[in-house]
Design a protein around this motif. Sequence first.
Motif, PDB file in Angstrom:
ATOM      1  N   GLU A 173       0.851  -1.192   0.000  1.00 54.32           N
ATOM      2  CA  GLU A 173       0.000   0.000   0.000  1.00 54.32           C
ATOM      3  C   GLU A 173       0.884   1.238   0.000  1.00 54.32           C
ATOM      4  OE1 GLU A 173      -3.598   2.266   2.425  1.00 54.32           O
ATOM      5  OE2 GLU A 173      -2.842   0.338   3.168  1.00 54.32           O
ATOM      6  N   ASP A 174       0.545   2.179  -0.871  1.00 49.44           N
ATOM      7  CA  ASP A 174       1.245   3.463  -0.899  1.00 49.44           C
ATOM      8  C   ASP A 174       0.552   4.388   0.087  1.00 49.44           C
ATOM      9  OD1 ASP A 174       2.401   5.908  -1.360  1.00 49.44           O
ATOM     10  OD2 ASP A 174       2.098   5.898  -3.530  1.00 49.44           O
ATOM     11  N   LYS A 175       1.208   4.623   1.231  1.00 47.12           N
ATOM     12  CA  LYS A 175       0.654   5.500   2.256  1.00 47.12           C
ATOM     13  C   LYS A 175       1.407   6.818   2.248  1.00 47.12           C
ATOM     14  CE  LYS A 175      -1.631   2.522   5.518  1.00 47.12           C
ATOM     15  NZ  LYS A 175      -1.961   2.405   6.952  1.00 47.12           N
ATOM     16  N   ASN A 176       0.899   7.746   1.438  1.00 47.75           N
ATOM     17  CA  ASN A 176       1.516   9.071   1.328  1.00 47.75           C
ATOM     18  C   ASN A 176       3.003   8.984   1.002  1.00 47.75           C
ATOM     19  OD1 ASN A 176      -0.941  10.392   2.061  1.00 47.75           O
ATOM     20  ND2 ASN A 176      -0.522   9.926   4.215  1.00 47.75           N
ATOM     21  N   GLY A 177       3.334   8.112   0.042  1.00 43.79           N
ATOM     22  CA  GLY A 177       4.717   7.983  -0.398  1.00 43.79           C
ATOM     23  C   GLY A 177       5.514   6.917   0.323  1.00 43.79           C
ATOM     24  N   THR A 178       4.963   6.312   1.358  1.00 41.49           N
ATOM     25  CA  THR A 178       5.643   5.244   2.095  1.00 41.49           C
ATOM     26  C   THR A 178       5.048   3.902   1.694  1.00 41.49           C
ATOM     27  OG1 THR A 178       6.069   6.691   3.987  1.00 41.49           O
ATOM     28  CG2 THR A 178       6.177   4.315   4.379  1.00 41.49           C
ATOM     29  N   ALA A 179       5.910   2.965   1.307  1.00 40.65           N
ATOM     30  CA  ALA A 179       5.455   1.641   0.894  1.00 40.65           C
ATOM     31  C   ALA A 179       5.279   0.757   2.130  1.00 40.65           C
ATOM     32  CB  ALA A 179       6.453   1.008  -0.063  1.00 40.65           C
ATOM     33  N   VAL A 180       4.078   0.237   2.330  1.00 38.73           N
ATOM     34  CA  VAL A 180       3.765  -0.650   3.448  1.00 38.73           C
ATOM     35  C   VAL A 180       3.312  -1.989   2.879  1.00 38.73           C
ATOM     36  CG1 VAL A 180       2.326  -1.029   5.481  1.00 38.73           C
ATOM     37  CG2 VAL A 180       3.105   1.286   4.902  1.00 38.73           C
ATOM     38  N   ARG A 181       4.049  -3.054   3.197  1.00 35.54           N
ATOM     39  CA  ARG A 181       3.687  -4.382   2.695  1.00 35.54           C
ATOM     40  C   ARG A 181       2.469  -4.897   3.459  1.00 35.54           C
ATOM     41  NH1 ARG A 181       7.993  -8.817   3.656  1.00 35.54           N
ATOM     42  NH2 ARG A 181       9.324  -7.287   2.631  1.00 35.54           N
ATOM     43  N   VAL A 182       1.429  -5.297   2.735  1.00 39.76           N
ATOM     44  CA  VAL A 182       0.203  -5.747   3.382  1.00 39.76           C
ATOM     45  C   VAL A 182      -0.087  -7.228   3.170  1.00 39.76           C
ATOM     46  CG1 VAL A 182      -0.839  -3.458   3.297  1.00 39.76           C
ATOM     47  CG2 VAL A 182      -1.230  -5.039   1.415  1.00 39.76           C
ATOM     48  N   ALA A 183       0.560  -7.862   2.195  1.00 38.96           N
ATOM     49  CA  ALA A 183       0.289  -9.285   1.977  1.00 38.96           C
ATOM     50  C   ALA A 183       1.396  -9.904   1.147  1.00 38.96           C
ATOM     51  CB  ALA A 183      -1.056  -9.497   1.285  1.00 38.96           C
ATOM     52  N   THR A 184       1.573 -11.205   1.329  1.00 40.57           N
ATOM     53  CA  THR A 184       2.506 -11.998   0.538  1.00 40.57           C
ATOM     54  C   THR A 184       1.754 -13.181  -0.045  1.00 40.57           C
ATOM     55  OG1 THR A 184       4.309 -11.423   2.047  1.00 40.57           O
ATOM     56  CG2 THR A 184       4.670 -13.299   0.571  1.00 40.57           C
ATOM     57  N   PHE A 185       1.864 -13.366  -1.353  1.00 46.56           N
ATOM     58  CA  PHE A 185       1.222 -14.502  -2.007  1.00 46.56           C
ATOM     59  C   PHE A 185       2.304 -15.419  -2.548  1.00 46.56           C
ATOM     60  CE2 PHE A 185      -1.922 -11.172  -2.087  1.00 46.56           C
ATOM     61  CZ  PHE A 185      -3.108 -11.834  -1.800  1.00 46.56           C
ATOM     62  N   GLN A 186       2.418 -16.626  -1.984  1.00 49.90           N
ATOM     63  CA  GLN A 186       3.398 -17.586  -2.457  1.00 49.90           C
ATOM     64  C   GLN A 186       2.828 -18.991  -2.303  1.00 49.90           C
ATOM     65  OE1 GLN A 186       6.964 -17.078  -0.081  1.00 49.90           O
ATOM     66  NE2 GLN A 186       5.984 -17.772   1.761  1.00 49.90           N
ATOM     67  N   PRO A 187       3.153 -19.867  -3.245  1.00 53.52           N
ATOM     68  CA  PRO A 187       3.930 -19.652  -4.456  1.00 53.52           C
ATOM     69  C   PRO A 187       3.267 -18.639  -5.396  1.00 53.52           C
ATOM     70  CG  PRO A 187       3.521 -21.987  -4.055  1.00 53.52           C
ATOM     71  CD  PRO A 187       2.643 -21.225  -3.152  1.00 53.52           C
ATOM     72  N   ALA A 188       3.686 -18.684  -6.646  1.00 54.13           N
ATOM     73  CA  ALA A 188       3.384 -17.588  -7.559  1.00 54.13           C
ATOM     74  C   ALA A 188       1.936 -17.624  -8.044  1.00 54.13           C
ATOM     75  CB  ALA A 188       4.341 -17.613  -8.752  1.00 54.13           C
ATOM     76  N   VAL A 189       1.004 -17.187  -7.198  1.00 51.44           N
ATOM     77  CA  VAL A 189      -0.384 -17.028  -7.612  1.00 51.44           C
ATOM     78  C   VAL A 189      -0.592 -15.598  -8.085  1.00 51.44           C
ATOM     79  CG1 VAL A 189      -1.222 -18.790  -6.027  1.00 51.44           C
ATOM     80  CG2 VAL A 189      -1.118 -16.421  -5.278  1.00 51.44           C
ATOM     81  N   THR A 190      -1.607 -15.372  -8.908  1.00 52.77           N
ATOM     82  CA  THR A 190      -1.850 -14.041  -9.461  1.00 52.77           C
ATOM     83  C   THR A 190      -3.253 -13.538  -9.148  1.00 52.77           C
ATOM     84  OG1 THR A 190      -2.473 -15.028 -11.580  1.00 52.77           O
ATOM     85  CG2 THR A 190      -0.178 -14.313 -11.332  1.00 52.77           C
ATOM     86  N   GLU A 191      -3.860 -14.085  -8.125  1.00 54.65           N
ATOM     87  CA  GLU A 191      -5.150 -13.588  -7.645  1.00 54.65           C
ATOM     88  C   GLU A 191      -5.293 -13.975  -6.195  1.00 54.65           C
ATOM     89  OE1 GLU A 191      -9.914 -14.358  -8.432  1.00 54.65           O
ATOM     90  OE2 GLU A 191      -8.585 -14.167 -10.169  1.00 54.65           O
ATOM     91  N   GLY A 192      -5.794 -13.066  -5.384  1.00 53.40           N
ATOM     92  CA  GLY A 192      -5.971 -13.381  -3.979  1.00 53.40           C
ATOM     93  C   GLY A 192      -6.615 -12.255  -3.220  1.00 53.40           C
ATOM     94  N   THR A 193      -6.881 -12.512  -1.945  1.00 50.71           N
ATOM     95  CA  THR A 193      -7.616 -11.579  -1.094  1.00 50.71           C
ATOM     96  C   THR A 193      -6.679 -10.882  -0.123  1.00 50.71           C
ATOM     97  OG1 THR A 193      -9.613 -12.939  -1.256  1.00 50.71           O
ATOM     98  CG2 THR A 193      -9.490 -11.382   0.574  1.00 50.71           C
TER      99      THR A 193
END
Length: 270
Positions: A96-116
């Motif tokens: 998530e881009d929070k006013n210019g700061t990158a905040v990681r909100v989720a990790t999808f592994q292995p290499a899936v290309t759709e998720g919640t």
Amino acid sequence: MRVTTWLAGWAGGGVVAAALVFLPAGNATAAPSPAPSPIPSGALPCRTAPQTPAPSSSPPTAPGTPSVVNVVLNSARLSWAASTDSDGIACYYVYEDKNGTAVRVATFQPAVTEGTVILPFPPLDVVSEVHHLYVVAVDSRGEASPPSGKVAVTIYNDRLPAPTKRCEVKYTSWSWRTGMSTNIKISNTGSVPLTDWRLTFAFADSGQRVTSGWSAAWSQTASAVTAAGLPWNKDLAPGQSLLIGFQGTHTGANPPPAAFQINGTPCTQS
């Protein structure tokens, strides 16, 4: 109103949900890779191979700009086009881009290309909050791709009355043999402009495909379709309508989509 007591307790309390969803990358401990799943493993770091010998100089290609498949309470289902890399993709990070700061909100592994992705509810006195999300791929050697484009997701406060829908969509499609031509009228029914609008929907049949379109930038990943405004029509004033459309193909069935969203907010259908 929350659906169950445990959902209200966890999400409403904020402490547990915040610790799970917004865990800083630097403080996380590597965990074993889970079985393939479209459900994210929180914000834990991706598990990659050892870094010796030195990684190649070619990082993965940027993933496609994510599309919003649907939003339910504070969970947003995203879909994006895959990255490519000679070493193989190990995982995707959603930031998530929070006013210019990158905040990681989720990790999808292995290499899936759709998720919640689970996002925080707004404070009790705030009707809604917009979250700007993007995706970064990581290959098996730990190299990160350039970021994808961003998608806006609106989360509404579930303890306040639901806001009046700000958009209306009229979907009209004609089909023949294996082809189709579709017009979509989008209208701003709210009291404020729709800026940088992005229409998203999901085809009801797996054989439906967009081949070309007009008056919008069209893209499709699996069944998820996105139409983004162009420089000359990207803002819709209150009461304004716009006609866009596309040509496509199907494999025998051409049903209309069940739901439409603009900038992550559900629209009424006419």
